[in-house]
Design a protein around this motif. Structure first.
Motif, PDB file in Angstrom:
ATOM      1  N   ASP A 113      14.981  -0.386  16.471  1.00  0.00           N
ATOM      2  CA  ASP A 113      15.583  -0.177  15.152  1.00  0.00           C
ATOM      3  C   ASP A 113      15.443  -1.451  14.312  1.00  0.00           C
ATOM      4  OD1 ASP A 113      16.821   1.340  13.216  1.00  0.00           O
ATOM      5  OD2 ASP A 113      18.836   0.758  13.832  1.00  0.00           O
ATOM      6  N   ASN A 114      14.190  -1.786  13.990  1.00  0.00           N
ATOM      7  CA  ASN A 114      13.863  -3.008  13.269  1.00  0.00           C
ATOM      8  C   ASN A 114      13.237  -2.631  11.933  1.00  0.00           C
ATOM      9  OD1 ASN A 114      13.076  -5.533  12.394  1.00  0.00           O
ATOM     10  ND2 ASN A 114      11.601  -5.883  14.027  1.00  0.00           N
ATOM     11  N   TRP A 115      13.956  -2.884  10.843  1.00  0.00           N
ATOM     12  CA  TRP A 115      13.499  -2.499   9.507  1.00  0.00           C
ATOM     13  C   TRP A 115      13.406  -3.730   8.619  1.00  0.00           C
ATOM     14  CZ3 TRP A 115      12.393   2.623   8.269  1.00  0.00           C
ATOM     15  CH2 TRP A 115      12.787   3.579   9.202  1.00  0.00           C
ATOM     16  N   THR A 116      12.417  -3.749   7.762  1.00  0.00           N
ATOM     17  CA  THR A 116      12.327  -4.781   6.724  1.00  0.00           C
ATOM     18  C   THR A 116      12.352  -4.122   5.353  1.00  0.00           C
ATOM     19  OG1 THR A 116      11.129  -6.376   8.089  1.00  0.00           O
ATOM     20  CG2 THR A 116      10.915  -6.616   5.719  1.00  0.00           C
ATOM     21  N   ARG A 117      13.157  -4.682   4.498  1.00  0.00           N
ATOM     22  CA  ARG A 117      13.248  -4.200   3.115  1.00  0.00           C
ATOM     23  C   ARG A 117      12.303  -5.039   2.254  1.00  0.00           C
ATOM     24  NH1 ARG A 117      18.627  -5.292  -0.515  1.00  0.00           N
ATOM     25  NH2 ARG A 117      18.006  -4.256  -2.466  1.00  0.00           N
ATOM     26  N   PHE A 118      11.314  -4.390   1.681  1.00  0.00           N
ATOM     27  CA  PHE A 118      10.369  -5.038   0.782  1.00  0.00           C
ATOM     28  C   PHE A 118      10.698  -4.645  -0.654  1.00  0.00           C
ATOM     29  CE2 PHE A 118       8.140  -4.727   4.814  1.00  0.00           C
ATOM     30  CZ  PHE A 118       7.501  -5.949   4.929  1.00  0.00           C
ATOM     31  N   ILE A 119      10.502  -5.558  -1.566  1.00  0.00           N
ATOM     32  CA  ILE A 119      10.742  -5.279  -2.980  1.00  0.00           C
ATOM     33  C   ILE A 119       9.476  -5.557  -3.791  1.00  0.00           C
ATOM     34  CG2 ILE A 119      13.234  -5.659  -2.963  1.00  0.00           C
ATOM     35  CD1 ILE A 119      12.694  -8.498  -4.039  1.00  0.00           C
ATOM     36  N   VAL A 120       9.376  -4.873  -4.924  1.00  0.00           N
ATOM     37  CA  VAL A 120       8.333  -5.144  -5.915  1.00  0.00           C
ATOM     38  C   VAL A 120       8.985  -5.888  -7.064  1.00  0.00           C
ATOM     39  CG1 VAL A 120       6.667  -4.147  -7.515  1.00  0.00           C
ATOM     40  CG2 VAL A 120       7.020  -3.093  -5.283  1.00  0.00           C
ATOM     41  N   ILE A 121       8.405  -7.025  -7.436  1.00  0.00           N
ATOM     42  CA  ILE A 121       8.933  -7.790  -8.562  1.00  0.00           C
ATOM     43  C   ILE A 121       7.952  -7.737  -9.735  1.00  0.00           C
ATOM     44  CG2 ILE A 121      10.346  -9.341  -7.168  1.00  0.00           C
ATOM     45  CD1 ILE A 121       8.103 -11.438  -7.404  1.00  0.00           C
ATOM     46  N   GLY A 122       8.496  -7.806 -10.947  1.00  0.00           N
ATOM     47  CA  GLY A 122       7.702  -7.849 -12.166  1.00  0.00           C
ATOM     48  C   GLY A 122       8.353  -8.795 -13.145  1.00  0.00           C
ATOM     49  N   ASN A 123       7.675  -9.071 -14.250  1.00  0.00           N
ATOM     50  CA  ASN A 123       8.238 -10.053 -15.184  1.00  0.00           C
ATOM     51  C   ASN A 123       9.044  -9.423 -16.317  1.00  0.00           C
ATOM     52  OD1 ASN A 123       6.163  -9.011 -16.693  1.00  0.00           O
ATOM     53  ND2 ASN A 123       4.869 -10.832 -16.557  1.00  0.00           N
TER      54      ASN A 123
ATOM     55  N   LEU B 149       2.522  -7.418 -10.670  1.00  0.00           N
ATOM     56  CA  LEU B 149       3.548  -7.112  -9.685  1.00  0.00           C
ATOM     57  C   LEU B 149       3.399  -8.013  -8.466  1.00  0.00           C
ATOM     58  CD1 LEU B 149       3.178  -3.209  -9.760  1.00  0.00           C
ATOM     59  CD2 LEU B 149       4.964  -4.525 -10.912  1.00  0.00           C
ATOM     60  N   GLY B 150       4.494  -8.171  -7.719  1.00  0.00           N
ATOM     61  CA  GLY B 150       4.455  -8.914  -6.469  1.00  0.00           C
ATOM     62  C   GLY B 150       5.240  -8.170  -5.409  1.00  0.00           C
ATOM     63  N   ILE B 151       4.759  -8.228  -4.166  1.00  0.00           N
ATOM     64  CA  ILE B 151       5.438  -7.575  -3.042  1.00  0.00           C
ATOM     65  C   ILE B 151       5.946  -8.655  -2.101  1.00  0.00           C
ATOM     66  CG2 ILE B 151       5.241  -5.971  -1.100  1.00  0.00           C
ATOM     67  CD1 ILE B 151       2.610  -5.753  -3.729  1.00  0.00           C
ATOM     68  N   VAL B 152       7.258  -8.668  -1.854  1.00  0.00           N
ATOM     69  CA  VAL B 152       7.840  -9.700  -0.990  1.00  0.00           C
ATOM     70  C   VAL B 152       8.867  -9.072  -0.052  1.00  0.00           C
ATOM     71  CG1 VAL B 152       7.495 -11.610  -2.613  1.00  0.00           C
ATOM     72  CG2 VAL B 152       9.590 -10.276  -2.725  1.00  0.00           C
ATOM     73  N   PRO B 153       8.993  -9.605   1.157  1.00  0.00           N
ATOM     74  CA  PRO B 153      10.056  -9.146   2.062  1.00  0.00           C
ATOM     75  C   PRO B 153      11.390  -9.753   1.645  1.00  0.00           C
ATOM     76  CG  PRO B 153       8.786 -10.890   3.106  1.00  0.00           C
ATOM     77  CD  PRO B 153       8.139 -10.632   1.780  1.00  0.00           C
ATOM     78  N   LEU B 154      12.398  -8.915   1.501  1.00  0.00           N
ATOM     79  CA  LEU B 154      13.698  -9.413   1.050  1.00  0.00           C
ATOM     80  C   LEU B 154      14.665  -9.625   2.205  1.00  0.00           C
ATOM     81  CD1 LEU B 154      15.400 -10.170  -1.438  1.00  0.00           C
ATOM     82  CD2 LEU B 154      16.213  -7.811  -1.483  1.00  0.00           C
ATOM     83  N   GLU B 155      14.685  -8.678   3.155  1.00  0.00           N
ATOM     84  CA  GLU B 155      15.596  -8.828   4.288  1.00  0.00           C
ATOM     85  C   GLU B 155      15.112  -8.004   5.461  1.00  0.00           C
ATOM     86  OE1 GLU B 155      19.483  -7.006   3.950  1.00  0.00           O
ATOM     87  OE2 GLU B 155      18.820  -5.869   2.206  1.00  0.00           O
ATOM     88  N   ASN B 156      15.545  -8.406   6.650  1.00  0.00           N
ATOM     89  CA  ASN B 156      15.214  -7.709   7.876  1.00  0.00           C
ATOM     90  C   ASN B 156      16.512  -7.333   8.594  1.00  0.00           C
ATOM     91  OD1 ASN B 156      14.670  -8.205  11.091  1.00  0.00           O
ATOM     92  ND2 ASN B 156      12.974  -7.136  10.106  1.00  0.00           N
TER      93      ASN B 156
ATOM     94  N   GLN C 256      11.695  -4.323  -9.359  1.00  0.00           N
ATOM     95  CA  GLN C 256      11.261  -3.056  -9.939  1.00  0.00           C
ATOM     96  C   GLN C 256      11.488  -1.869  -8.994  1.00  0.00           C
ATOM     97  OE1 GLN C 256       9.665  -3.272 -13.137  1.00  0.00           O
ATOM     98  NE2 GLN C 256      10.337  -5.404 -12.948  1.00  0.00           N
ATOM     99  N   ALA C 257      11.310  -2.106  -7.694  1.00  0.00           N
ATOM    100  CA  ALA C 257      11.388  -1.028  -6.710  1.00  0.00           C
ATOM    101  C   ALA C 257      11.569  -1.642  -5.333  1.00  0.00           C
ATOM    102  CB  ALA C 257      10.118  -0.169  -6.756  1.00  0.00           C
ATOM    103  N   GLU C 258      11.855  -0.785  -4.355  1.00  0.00           N
ATOM    104  CA  GLU C 258      12.037  -1.249  -2.984  1.00  0.00           C
ATOM    105  C   GLU C 258      11.531  -0.196  -2.020  1.00  0.00           C
ATOM    106  OE1 GLU C 258      16.210  -1.715  -2.077  1.00  0.00           O
ATOM    107  OE2 GLU C 258      16.610   0.430  -2.281  1.00  0.00           O
ATOM    108  N   ILE C 259      11.287  -0.628  -0.781  1.00  0.00           N
ATOM    109  CA  ILE C 259      10.908   0.283   0.285  1.00  0.00           C
ATOM    110  C   ILE C 259      11.378  -0.325   1.599  1.00  0.00           C
ATOM    111  CG2 ILE C 259       8.624  -0.732   0.612  1.00  0.00           C
ATOM    112  CD1 ILE C 259       7.579   2.077   1.233  1.00  0.00           C
ATOM    113  N   TYR C 260      11.829   0.526   2.523  1.00  0.00           N
ATOM    114  CA  TYR C 260      12.248   0.075   3.848  1.00  0.00           C
ATOM    115  C   TYR C 260      11.181   0.509   4.854  1.00  0.00           C
ATOM    116  CZ  TYR C 260      16.878  -0.650   1.781  1.00  0.00           C
ATOM    117  OH  TYR C 260      17.929  -1.074   0.987  1.00  0.00           O
TER     118      TYR C 260
ATOM    119  N   MET D  93       0.828  -1.200   0.000  1.00  0.00           N
ATOM    120  CA  MET D  93       0.000   0.000   0.000  1.00  0.00           C
ATOM    121  C   MET D  93       0.866   1.255   0.000  1.00  0.00           C
ATOM    122  SD  MET D  93      -3.389  -0.596   0.093  1.00  0.00           S
ATOM    123  CE  MET D  93      -4.184   0.648   1.103  1.00  0.00           C
ATOM    124  N   GLU D  94       1.950   1.242   0.772  1.00  0.00           N
ATOM    125  CA  GLU D  94       2.848   2.396   0.811  1.00  0.00           C
ATOM    126  C   GLU D  94       3.498   2.643  -0.548  1.00  0.00           C
ATOM    127  OE1 GLU D  94       3.559   4.684   2.943  1.00  0.00           O
ATOM    128  OE2 GLU D  94       2.687   3.974   4.816  1.00  0.00           O
ATOM    129  N   LEU D  95       3.852   1.567  -1.238  1.00  0.00           N
ATOM    130  CA  LEU D  95       4.536   1.691  -2.520  1.00  0.00           C
ATOM    131  C   LEU D  95       3.584   1.980  -3.673  1.00  0.00           C
ATOM    132  CD1 LEU D  95       7.265  -1.091  -2.445  1.00  0.00           C
ATOM    133  CD2 LEU D  95       7.625   1.234  -3.241  1.00  0.00           C
TER     134      LEU D  95
END
Length: 369
Positions: A262-272, A142-149, A170-174, A113-115
């Protein structure tokens, strides 16, 4: 008294409301004009098969507006407004399906939703494999998945899935992971059971031991499932994202109860398809190495020689081959640019396999107030 207050101090409330109505009418006219332009852009894109989601273009739009903003509208308000304008604009061009690790109300959902904004059509998936498969197969754009914490490290399964499916970042958000305690009852004194995802419970154990030492802790499959349970049981409370309270009509009992703030998760958007256009800030790549001495050092030296800063390097066992490893790296450059063609050719020579997962804009850090 500030300048705006001074300017309007002599106006009556009725006069101010009339001015607001006139301003709203003008905004409505301009928003519809923008909508017509976006539909025209969509028609052009349909002829060239261009993708609708353009993170580079959207970043340029927001950066220009933030820089040009002459008034008192705060930057975070401006960004929130335009997130929804851009989301609506994308849907006017072409409706997009975005899949995420569900159910609705998970941290992946709120990151999406943020992205992408609320005009995107979101659909939950049961697991990460299903998210990747939906995007690679064309069922979702598109797909939204957590990449790292920042506490637990990378979600290793995603690295395996990048090998299995031909998709691109395609994009990322922390997003800061802040946990709230909520329930249908009146307060902490009535709580007998606390439920949440096992990881969320673990991240709040210190707070729970201090404030609710005698309650039962029940792990469930997601924070959203926990909120659903708490909505039906007044003596239960759930731990999860603050927006779950509105979705399940729950009361807040406590906020920011995580033991490590100080707990962050990096989410990414994937596309084909690989992202195109704009200024790319970073590139992610996967590579494997031949089994010989100095193989990794050679790759790192090639990057250093080109003055490329590496922000992340992680290895993971290669599932298909015993005692072999795959490496995931983030570098601060657009490795798809022609100026790096020579470097890429050298990397191919030194790697057993090399795959660029995408060059994309660096993501924003979304704090939780």
């Amino acid at each position: 008294m500030n300048q705006v207050e001074d300017q309007h101090k002599e106006q009556s409330l009725a006069d101010l409301r009339r001015d607001i109505n006139k301003t709203d009418d003008r905004l409505l006219e301009l928003l519809n004009r923008r909508a017509r332009l976006c539909k025209a852009v969509g028609a052009v894109k349909s002829e060239t098969e261009e993708t609708v989601f353009k993170p580079f273009r959207e970043k340029e739009v927001l950066s220009r507006l933030v820089k040009a903003n002459p008034g008192i509208l705060p930057e975070d308000h401006l960004r929130a407004i335009y997130r929804e304008i851009l989301s609506s604009s994308r849907k006017l061009q072409k409706p997009q399906q975005a899949v995420y690790l569900g159910p609705e109300g998970t941290f992946s959902f709120f990151a999406g939703m943020e992205l992408l904004g609320s005009s995107t059509d979101f659909e939950p998936c049961r697991n990460l494999d299903e998210v990747f498969a939906a995007v690679a197969g064309g069922r979702a754009s598109l797909g939204i998945v957590p990449l790292e914490n920042s506490l637990q490290g990378s979600v290793g399964q995603n690295l395996d899935l990048f090998l299995k499916y031909d998709v691109y970042i395609q994009a990322e958000i922390y997003c800061r992971i802040s946990h709230y305690l909520m329930g249908a009852g009146d307060g902490l004194s009535a709580v007998k059971t606390v439920c949440s995802h096992a990881r969320a419970l673990e991240q709040c154990m210190g707070w729970l031991d201090t404030h609710l030492p005698d309650v039962d802790l029940v792990p469930v499959r997601s924070t959203a499932a926990a909120a659903d349970k708490a909505a039906e049981r007044p003596e239960w409370a759930a731990i999860g994202h603050k927006n779950l309270a509105n979705r399940f009509a729950l009361n807040f009992f406590a906020s920011h109860i995580e033991d490590t703030p100080d707990n962050w998760t990096r989410f990414i958007v994937i596309g084909n398809d690989p992202p195109t256009g704009g200024n790319r800030d970073k590139t992610s790549l996967l590579f494997t190495l031949s089994d010989r001495s100095g193989a990794l050092v050679n790759v790192l030296q090639l990057l250093a020689r080109s003055n490329i800063n590496m922000r992340k390097l992680e290895s993971r066992p290669l599932l298909s081959e015993s005692m072999r490893y795959i490496f995931f790296a983030d570098v601060e450059c657009d490795l798809t640019d022609e100026e790096y063609d020579g470097l890429k050719a050298e990397l191919v020579e030194h790697c057993h396999t090399l795959r660029i997962l995408g060059s994309y804009p660096a993501g924003q850090y979304m704090d939780d107030p």
